[in-house]
Design a protein around this motif. Structure first.
Motif, PDB file in Angstrom:
ATOM      1  N   HIS A 104      -1.793 -42.942  16.817  1.00 38.14           N
ATOM      2  CA  HIS A 104      -1.512 -43.220  18.213  1.00 38.14           C
ATOM      3  C   HIS A 104      -2.701 -43.951  18.815  1.00 38.14           C
ATOM      4  CE1 HIS A 104       2.107 -40.809  18.203  1.00 38.14           C
ATOM      5  NE2 HIS A 104       1.431 -39.791  17.688  1.00 38.14           N
ATOM      6  N   ARG A 105      -2.431 -44.836  19.748  1.00 39.41           N
ATOM      7  CA  ARG A 105      -3.523 -45.527  20.427  1.00 39.41           C
ATOM      8  C   ARG A 105      -4.375 -44.537  21.224  1.00 39.41           C
ATOM      9  NH1 ARG A 105      -0.911 -51.171  22.761  1.00 39.41           N
ATOM     10  NH2 ARG A 105      -1.315 -52.443  20.910  1.00 39.41           N
ATOM     11  N   ASP A 107      -6.529 -42.353  20.365  1.00 35.37           N
ATOM     12  CA  ASP A 107      -6.644 -41.010  19.805  1.00 35.37           C
ATOM     13  C   ASP A 107      -7.734 -41.059  18.741  1.00 35.37           C
ATOM     14  OD1 ASP A 107      -6.291 -38.408  19.060  1.00 35.37           O
ATOM     15  OD2 ASP A 107      -4.369 -38.710  18.059  1.00 35.37           O
TER      16      ASP A 107
END
Length: 225
Positions: A104-105, A107
């Protein structure tokens, strides 16, 4: 921590380019991988004219937060690019695509940073490419919370080298009449590679990754055809 992990000249952060696509006339939207922020998306204004924004070249970057995407304000080479050619280059694209699809972006994945750098170095070296990919796939799954237990089945019983097992997605290995041999699974868990273990690892990791990749095929796999 190394200098690359803590920061560089003038407060720049270390990064690798994972993916890029054209945006407007001269700009790019890029996916970058950073040790402290994980995968981030950024707009690189005029980026199509910047030769340093290339895959497999270590970078220093300066990012400005704002909205859904960062703005890439500065980029500098952090060292020479890796010389990946032929199948090694395709493997590099595959590794990058896995990170884009599974992370995920915004993260953070600090433990995955050295794994990624070591994987790229191995792709440029003499380690068999399939072994390098399988090691990376296993460590990536471990880092995102879906690691493979290769010493016991889903009921907690130790694997029997003489028995066979099937992979139950999201659960683990289940005893079965046919499937993967316990001795090959145990060898894989010990990082011992012969031809049978390599075949088992390829099939097992493809099964384990499939639920996290969805129905959209990996573009990098098409390169191998």
């Amino acid at each position: 921590m190394t200098t690359a992990e803590t920061g560089g000249p003038n407060g720049l952060a270390p990064a690798w380019l994972l993916h890029r696509r054209a945006f407007r006339n001269t700009s790019l939207i890029v996916d970058l991988f950073l040790p402290r922020q994980g995968r981030v998306g950024a707009v690189a204004r005029g980026g199509r004219r910047d030769a340093s924004l290339a895959p497999f070249a270590p970078l220093w970057v300066d990012l400005k937060a704002g909205g859904e995407l960062f703005t890439l304000r500065q980029v500098e080479p952090r060292g020479p690019g890796l010389a990946l050619h032929g199948r090694a280059l395709y493997c590099g694209f595959y590794v990058n695509e896995l990170l884009v699809r599974l992370l995920h972006r915004d993260d953070a994945h600090p433990d995955l940073w050295p794994v990624y750098e070591r994987t790229l170095a191995e792709l440029a070296g003499d380690t068999p490419l399939d072994i390098t990919l399988r090691r990376f796939e296993m460590m990536l799954l471990e880092d995102v919370g879906y690691g493979l237990a290769l010493d016991h089945d889903l009921q907690g019983e130790p694997l029997d080298p003489a028995s066979r097992y099937r992979w139950e997605g999201g659960e683990g290995l289940r005893p079965a009449v046919d499937g993967y041999y316990g001795e090959h699974l145990l060898a894989l868990g010990r990082d011992q590679w012969d031809a049978d273990v390599r075949r088992t690892a390829k099939a097992l990791l493809r099964e384990a990754l499939a639920p996290h990749l969805g129905d959209r095929p990996l573009r990098s796999r098409e390169l191998f055809r």
